[in-house]
Design an enzyme around this catalytic site. Structure first.
Site, PDB file in Angstrom:
ATOM      1  N   GLU A 108      15.539  16.170  28.669  1.00 39.29           N
ATOM      2  CA  GLU A 108      14.563  15.169  28.203  1.00 39.29           C
ATOM      3  C   GLU A 108      14.577  13.923  29.073  1.00 39.29           C
ATOM      4  OE1 GLU A 108      14.547  14.388  24.002  1.00 39.29           O
ATOM      5  OE2 GLU A 108      13.237  12.643  24.221  1.00 39.29           O
ATOM      6  N   LYS A 136      19.897  23.337  17.348  1.00 36.15           N
ATOM      7  CA  LYS A 136      19.969  22.537  18.570  1.00 36.15           C
ATOM      8  C   LYS A 136      20.816  21.314  18.267  1.00 36.15           C
ATOM      9  CE  LYS A 136      16.257  20.029  20.213  1.00 36.15           C
ATOM     10  NZ  LYS A 136      16.718  18.645  20.242  1.00 36.15           N
ATOM     11  N   ASP A 165      14.533  16.665  15.052  1.00 36.69           N
ATOM     12  CA  ASP A 165      14.883  15.507  14.227  1.00 36.69           C
ATOM     13  C   ASP A 165      13.883  14.372  14.465  1.00 36.69           C
ATOM     14  OD1 ASP A 165      15.676  14.827  16.739  1.00 36.69           O
ATOM     15  OD2 ASP A 165      17.797  14.533  16.271  1.00 36.69           O
TER      16      ASP A 165
END
Ligand code: MHF
Ligand code: KIV
Length: 624
Positions: free
Chosen positions: A237, A168, A99
């Protein structure tokens, strides 16, 4: 997608996620068609032994195996067909249609703006380019958080309409139930914890996570919950590498790190970041500091675009190489004749238009003969004559082009090229020149004399040849001094300066032989000497003025448009003729000479060459 690719995709795709979720059990066999369940082949129907190998897509079993073996998993994002093709060519294991597309391709400040429809659109493009990597599509912000059914329906859309292999979504423990339901529904899910960019507004900006034990524990628990829920891998992340290491060691599914250090099972980076595409100050703010730039693509793009812009503005692009469609002379002639009848050309864009054209024309008309009948015209057509000032032999091509355009010409040669005494010395030394050196030729005259010298010397082998431009080089091909276009160096712009600057010199003290006019400046040799060459200049010719006949003198007095091919011709003309006609010059240097000698209306080709010169002449004719 081609029909063939579509066939393969539809053939291979449904099996992968199912493989992992265990809904169907297939055996692997030793042939190359490991993605295809043996059960799907009818009994007695064998795979042809040497069928073209289909692209073998990475599947979830591969990822698990690699995790077990400690083989790193390489993942990158892709958002469109070209980036997907690059991903496949470089054998990425997993490609994520992230995204982050919102930020790097659509220019939004956050990832929140992107919709499920946007994601489907980008996924389809990536699928078209990617035949090997496992393709994961991001469920965008707002498409899965409300309820598991909402998440399932978004995931189904991404798989059905976007053709991805897996989805995801962001979130840890809170999302475990949702992940479980999607996996139960038959779709492979990748988790994503640590910094979850979708929640940027709640977090209050992009920041690292897990730098205190409370957050680290939360991330760890999230990872466990996702594994439990059936996720096949999890993205970590922006977290400390030690936290990522611990999580990776405790999970049986692979971890994929981004800004999470080296201990994860694999790595992912955003395509635009890693190739240095968004390094312009306008974009640099979206590139996180953990991202290594493996190239400076943004700079290369910028340079390319600026070069393109400049070349278009300067009329350099497209040159002959990029003007590949030709019309025969005969057809062209017919076309021009027909066109003249329909609508004569208004202007030619290949010439420089003087500033204050309008005022200058008025002024010129007042102080010269226009208005009276004293302009030299063709008696039959009443069209003004264009005076050509080089030797008739040299102006032959120009005259032909002009006549083809129905422009009347007359010849009043101003200058001649003459051989000097040095020419015979040059002929004699020609066989003894250093063959590993260069012969540089910066004018058609020098080219013609070199050819003459070469013939007189008995066609000896010459050093490497370099010519200032195509028409000069063309003379060598024509006379067979060289046999193909690779054996002659031509600089990017047709000036002696560019030639001297760009000449490929591989060693110090390269010999450069420079047969030229005695009147030529020393620019070429100075540059070459500065570059470490040993330059031998031969003044093989010079320019002398040509006497005029009585008629030519009369014609000159009533001339209206004069075509000048060199500054010396301009000098000769202004010495002999009182009035200042309109000038059409072969190039900028000659035009500068005209201005200097007080000509008011000066047109010139932007680039030396016949085409621009003809354009300049047409511009001059427009004034009348
Ligand atoms: N171009 C791009 N690359 C990405 O990796 C990326 C995106 N966009 N958009 C979606 C998310 C957002 N990501 C980001 C965005 C910013 C930072 C960032 O500014 N990080 C700070 C460190 C902050 C801290 O230490 O707390 C940095 O200076 O790198 C990190 C990840 C990663 N993703
Ligand atoms: C940064 C990666 C992991 C991502 O989620 C994205 O590109 O959207």
């Amino acid at each position: 997608m081609t029909a063939k690719n579509a066939l393969w995709s539809s053939f291979l795709r449904p099996f992968q996620s199912n493989l992992f979720s265990g809904l169907l059990k297939w055996k692997n066999n030793s042939n190359n068609y490991r993605n295809i369940p043996i059960a799907s082949f009818k009994k007695g129907f064998k795979v042809a032994p040497k069928a073209p190998e289909p692209p073998r897509r990475v599947n979830l079993q591969d990822l698990r195996k690699w995790k077990r073996e400690g083989r790193k998993i390489v993942m990158m994002t892709a958002y469109d067909y070209p980036s997907a093709v690059h991903a496949d060519l470089s054998e990425m294991d997993v490609v994520l249609v992230g995204d982050s597309v919102a930020m790097v391709t659509l220019g939004h400040d956050t990832t929140q703006k992107v919709t499920i429809d946007d994601m489907i659109y980008h996924c389809r493009a990536v699928v078209n380019g990617c035949k090997r990597a496992l393709i994961v599509g991001d469920l965008p912000f707002g498409s899965y958080e409300i309820s598991p059914p909402q998440a399932m329906s978004s995931a189904y859309r991404l798989v059905k309409e976007g053709s991805v292999d897996a989805v995801k979504l962001e979130g840890g423990r809170k999302m475990a139930e949702t992940v479980h339901r999607i996996v139960q529904g038959g779709i492979a899910v990748m988790g994503h914890i640590g910094l979850t960019p979708g929640s940027v507004s709640a977090i209050g900006g992009f920041r690292s996570f897990g730098r205190n034990s409370k957050e680290a524990i939360e991330i760890f628990q999230g990872a466990l919950a996702l594994e439990e829920a059936g996720a096949f891998a999890v993205v970590l992340e922006c977290i400390p590498h030690l936290v990522a290491k611990h999580i990776t060691e405790c999970l049986s599914i692979p971890t994929i790190g981004i800004g999470a250090g080296k201990y994860t099972s694999g790595q992912v980076l955003v395509y635009h970041d890693m190739i240095g595409m968004l390094q312009h100050p306008h974009h640099a703010k979206v590139t996180p500091k953990f991202c290594k730039k493996y190239a400076q693509v943004g700079e290369a793009i910028q340079e390319a675009l600026e070069n393109y812009r400049d070349e278009v503005l300067q009329g350099k692009f497209p040159n002959e190489t990029y003007s590949p469609y030709h019309i025969s002379e005969e057809e062209y002639e017919k076309f021009v004749q027909e066109m003249q009848k329909l609508r004569p050309p208004v202007s030619s864009s290949s010439a420089t238009i003087p500033d204050n054209l309008h005022e200058n024309v008025q002024l010129w008309k007042r102080i010269t003969w226009l208005g009276s009948n004293r302009i030299t015209c063709n008696i039959h057509t009443k069209k003004p004559l264009v005076i050509l000032t080089r030797e008739p032999r040299k102006d032959e091509q120009l005259a032909t082009l002009l006549k083809r355009k129905d422009i009347n010409v007359a010849s009043i040669p101003c200058v001649l090229q003459e051989k000097t005494e040095e020419f015979s010395g040059f002929v004699q030394s020609l066989p003894y020149l250093d063959k590993s050196g260069w012969l540089v030729v910066t004018s058609p005259e020098a080219a013609d004399l070199l050819i003459e010298a070469w013939k007189l010397a008995g066609n000896p082998t010459l050093p490497l040849l370099s010519a200032v431009g195509k028409s000069t080089a063309g003379r060598f091909f024509h006379e067979h001094l060289v046999d193909d276009s690779h054996s002659i160096f031509i600089p990017s712009t047709a000036t002696g300066k560019s030639l001297a600057e760009q000449l490929p010199i591989s060693k110090e003290n390269t010999k450069v032989y420079y047969p030229t006019s005695a009147l030529a400046s020393s620019t070429v040799e100075n540059i070459l000497r500065e570059r470490g060459c040993i330059v031998e200049r031969w003044n093989i010719y010079t320019t002398v003025s040509k006497e005029w006949t009585q008629e030519q003198r009369k014609l000159a007095e009533t001339s209206c448009i004069v075509a000048f091919g060199s500054p010396s011709a301009v000098a000769v003309w202004s010495e002999r003729v009182k009035h200042k006609p309109i000038c059409a010059c072969i190039g900028q240097t000659t035009a500068a000479a005209c201005h200097k000698l007080g000509f008011k209306l000066v047109f010139s080709a932007k680039e030396p060459g016949l085409e621009g010169w003809v354009g300049a002449i047409e511009q001059a004719l427009e004034c009348i």
